[in-house]
Write a protein that holds these residues in place. Structure first.
Motif, PDB file in Angstrom:
ATOM      1  N   THR A 167       1.392   3.918   0.139  1.00  0.00           N
ATOM      2  CA  THR A 167       1.234   5.347  -0.114  1.00  0.00           C
ATOM      3  C   THR A 167      -0.137   5.648   0.198  1.00  0.00           C
ATOM      4  N   PHE A 168      -1.113   4.802  -0.142  1.00  0.00           N
ATOM      5  CA  PHE A 168      -2.477   5.009   0.216  1.00  0.00           C
ATOM      6  C   PHE A 168      -2.724   4.756   1.778  1.00  0.00           C
ATOM      7  N   ASN A 169      -2.118   3.534   2.157  1.00  0.00           N
ATOM      8  CA  ASN A 169      -2.026   3.223   3.689  1.00  0.00           C
ATOM      9  C   ASN A 169      -1.551   4.311   4.529  1.00  0.00           C
ATOM     10  N   THR A 170      -0.428   4.740   4.228  1.00  0.00           N
ATOM     11  CA  THR A 170       0.356   5.701   5.002  1.00  0.00           C
ATOM     12  C   THR A 170      -0.534   7.193   4.679  1.00  0.00           C
ATOM     13  N   LEU A 171      -1.105   7.488   3.642  1.00  0.00           N
ATOM     14  CA  LEU A 171      -2.051   8.681   3.879  1.00  0.00           C
ATOM     15  C   LEU A 171      -3.274   8.369   4.570  1.00  0.00           C
ATOM     16  N   ALA A 172      -3.864   7.107   4.773  1.00  0.00           N
ATOM     17  CA  ALA A 172      -5.044   6.785   5.709  1.00  0.00           C
ATOM     18  C   ALA A 172      -4.517   6.979   7.043  1.00  0.00           C
ATOM     19  N   LEU A 173      -3.183   6.482   7.414  1.00  0.00           N
ATOM     20  CA  LEU A 173      -2.665   6.608   8.770  1.00  0.00           C
ATOM     21  C   LEU A 173      -2.652   8.121   9.243  1.00  0.00           C
TER      22      LEU A 173
ATOM     23  N   GLN B 296      -6.743  -0.833   0.146  1.00  0.00           N
ATOM     24  CA  GLN B 296      -7.445  -2.283  -0.008  1.00  0.00           C
ATOM     25  C   GLN B 296      -7.736  -2.598  -1.331  1.00  0.00           C
ATOM     26  N   ARG B 297      -8.238  -1.896  -2.070  1.00  0.00           N
ATOM     27  CA  ARG B 297      -8.406  -1.866  -3.560  1.00  0.00           C
ATOM     28  C   ARG B 297      -7.006  -2.213  -4.305  1.00  0.00           C
ATOM     29  N   VAL B 298      -6.215  -1.305  -3.963  1.00  0.00           N
ATOM     30  CA  VAL B 298      -4.841  -1.619  -4.809  1.00  0.00           C
ATOM     31  C   VAL B 298      -4.337  -3.137  -4.215  1.00  0.00           C
ATOM     32  N   ALA B 299      -4.398  -3.371  -3.084  1.00  0.00           N
ATOM     33  CA  ALA B 299      -3.905  -4.598  -2.590  1.00  0.00           C
ATOM     34  C   ALA B 299      -4.487  -5.801  -3.285  1.00  0.00           C
ATOM     35  N   ILE B 300      -5.807  -5.627  -3.306  1.00  0.00           N
ATOM     36  CA  ILE B 300      -6.804  -6.765  -4.122  1.00  0.00           C
ATOM     37  C   ILE B 300      -6.310  -6.707  -5.657  1.00  0.00           C
ATOM     38  N   GLN B 301      -5.970  -5.662  -6.003  1.00  0.00           N
ATOM     39  CA  GLN B 301      -5.725  -5.609  -7.517  1.00  0.00           C
ATOM     40  C   GLN B 301      -4.469  -6.373  -7.670  1.00  0.00           C
ATOM     41  N   TYR B 302      -3.404  -6.194  -6.783  1.00  0.00           N
ATOM     42  CA  TYR B 302      -2.061  -7.102  -6.890  1.00  0.00           C
ATOM     43  C   TYR B 302      -2.143  -8.347  -6.075  1.00  0.00           C
ATOM     44  N   HIS B 303      -3.553  -8.802  -5.865  1.00  0.00           N
ATOM     45  CA  HIS B 303      -3.704 -10.131  -4.967  1.00  0.00           C
ATOM     46  C   HIS B 303      -2.617 -10.119  -3.893  1.00  0.00           C
ATOM     47  N   ASP B 304      -2.140  -9.187  -3.020  1.00  0.00           N
ATOM     48  CA  ASP B 304      -1.298  -9.205  -1.922  1.00  0.00           C
ATOM     49  C   ASP B 304      -2.256  -9.469  -0.590  1.00  0.00           C
ATOM     50  N   SER B 305      -2.452 -10.685  -0.376  1.00  0.00           N
ATOM     51  CA  SER B 305      -3.331 -10.975   0.938  1.00  0.00           C
ATOM     52  C   SER B 305      -2.881 -10.353   2.157  1.00  0.00           C
ATOM     53  N   VAL B 306      -1.670 -10.245   2.460  1.00  0.00           N
ATOM     54  CA  VAL B 306      -1.310  -9.788   3.649  1.00  0.00           C
ATOM     55  C   VAL B 306      -1.764  -8.212   3.780  1.00  0.00           C
ATOM     56  N   TRP B 307      -1.447  -7.472   2.722  1.00  0.00           N
ATOM     57  CA  TRP B 307      -1.786  -6.109   2.803  1.00  0.00           C
ATOM     58  C   TRP B 307      -3.306  -6.007   2.651  1.00  0.00           C
ATOM     59  N   ILE B 308      -4.013  -6.970   1.940  1.00  0.00           N
ATOM     60  CA  ILE B 308      -5.528  -6.899   2.173  1.00  0.00           C
ATOM     61  C   ILE B 308      -5.976  -6.901   3.671  1.00  0.00           C
ATOM     62  N   GLY B 309      -5.147  -7.922   4.438  1.00  0.00           N
ATOM     63  CA  GLY B 309      -5.390  -7.958   5.988  1.00  0.00           C
ATOM     64  C   GLY B 309      -4.953  -6.967   6.658  1.00  0.00           C
ATOM     65  N   ILE B 310      -3.892  -6.165   6.433  1.00  0.00           N
ATOM     66  CA  ILE B 310      -3.571  -5.022   7.050  1.00  0.00           C
ATOM     67  C   ILE B 310      -4.264  -3.881   7.187  1.00  0.00           C
ATOM     68  N   THR B 311      -4.715  -3.521   5.932  1.00  0.00           N
ATOM     69  CA  THR B 311      -5.722  -2.619   5.456  1.00  0.00           C
ATOM     70  C   THR B 311      -7.073  -2.752   6.299  1.00  0.00           C
ATOM     71  N   ALA B 312      -7.365  -4.154   6.115  1.00  0.00           N
ATOM     72  CA  ALA B 312      -8.680  -4.449   6.941  1.00  0.00           C
ATOM     73  C   ALA B 312      -8.496  -3.944   8.276  1.00  0.00           C
ATOM     74  N   GLY B 313      -7.403  -4.430   8.990  1.00  0.00           N
ATOM     75  CA  GLY B 313      -7.064  -4.399  10.377  1.00  0.00           C
ATOM     76  C   GLY B 313      -6.884  -2.740  10.595  1.00  0.00           C
ATOM     77  N   ASN B 314      -6.505  -1.967   9.831  1.00  0.00           N
ATOM     78  CA  ASN B 314      -6.393  -0.433   9.985  1.00  0.00           C
ATOM     79  C   ASN B 314      -7.848  -0.150  10.085  1.00  0.00           C
ATOM     80  N   LEU B 315      -8.647  -0.481   8.961  1.00  0.00           N
ATOM     81  CA  LEU B 315     -10.197   0.024   9.276  1.00  0.00           C
ATOM     82  C   LEU B 315     -10.791  -0.380  10.379  1.00  0.00           C
ATOM     83  N   GLY B 316     -10.284  -1.533  10.942  1.00  0.00           N
ATOM     84  CA  GLY B 316     -10.942  -2.078  12.008  1.00  0.00           C
ATOM     85  C   GLY B 316     -10.672  -1.006  13.078  1.00  0.00           C
TER      86      GLY B 316
END
Length: 127
Positions: A19-25, A53-73
């Protein structure tokens, strides 16, 4: 609708992140429009990616932590903030390769890292 959804309790870890990632997109797309508030949309995109990214960290989802980092990049690359872009692309690449079996394809991120290095004139790092 996405901003309203982001304020509601979500029943799925993946849905909360998406939800947050799509909102950001959506905000990132608006930041490329002819709108007078392009900078405001870019700030909202950054804030929403960071929330995803904070929500992904909260849920320990390393792939989504990476995906959101790539989107920030990608957002930073669009703003010509090459050093920050490279940093976040590298996070995306490393987490994706390490944790993304059957969920992650490193090719695009590797090219993004190389492109950022090219713009930073760190040609040895492009390889």
């Amino acid at each position: 609708m996405l901003t309203q959804t982001a304020q509601c309790p979500l029943f799925s870890e993946n849905l909360a992140i998406q939800t947050f990632n799509t909102l950001a997109l959506a905000y990132a797309r608006l930041s490329h429009s002819d709108s007078a508030d392009r900078l405001g949309y870019a700030r909202l995109a950054e804030r929403s990616y960071r929330q995803a990214q904070r929500v992904a960290i909260q849920y320990h989802d390393s792939v989504w932590i990476g995906i959101t980092a790539g989107n920030l990049g990608g957002l930073y690359a669009d703003q010509h903030r090459r050093l920050a872009a490279r940093q976040f692309f590298l996070i995306d690449y490393r987490l994706g390769v390490q944790h993304g079996t059957n969920r992650y394809d490193p090719n695009n991120t590797a090219l993004s890292v190389a492109r950022a290095c090219w713009h930073l004139r760190k040609l040895d790092r492009c390889l």
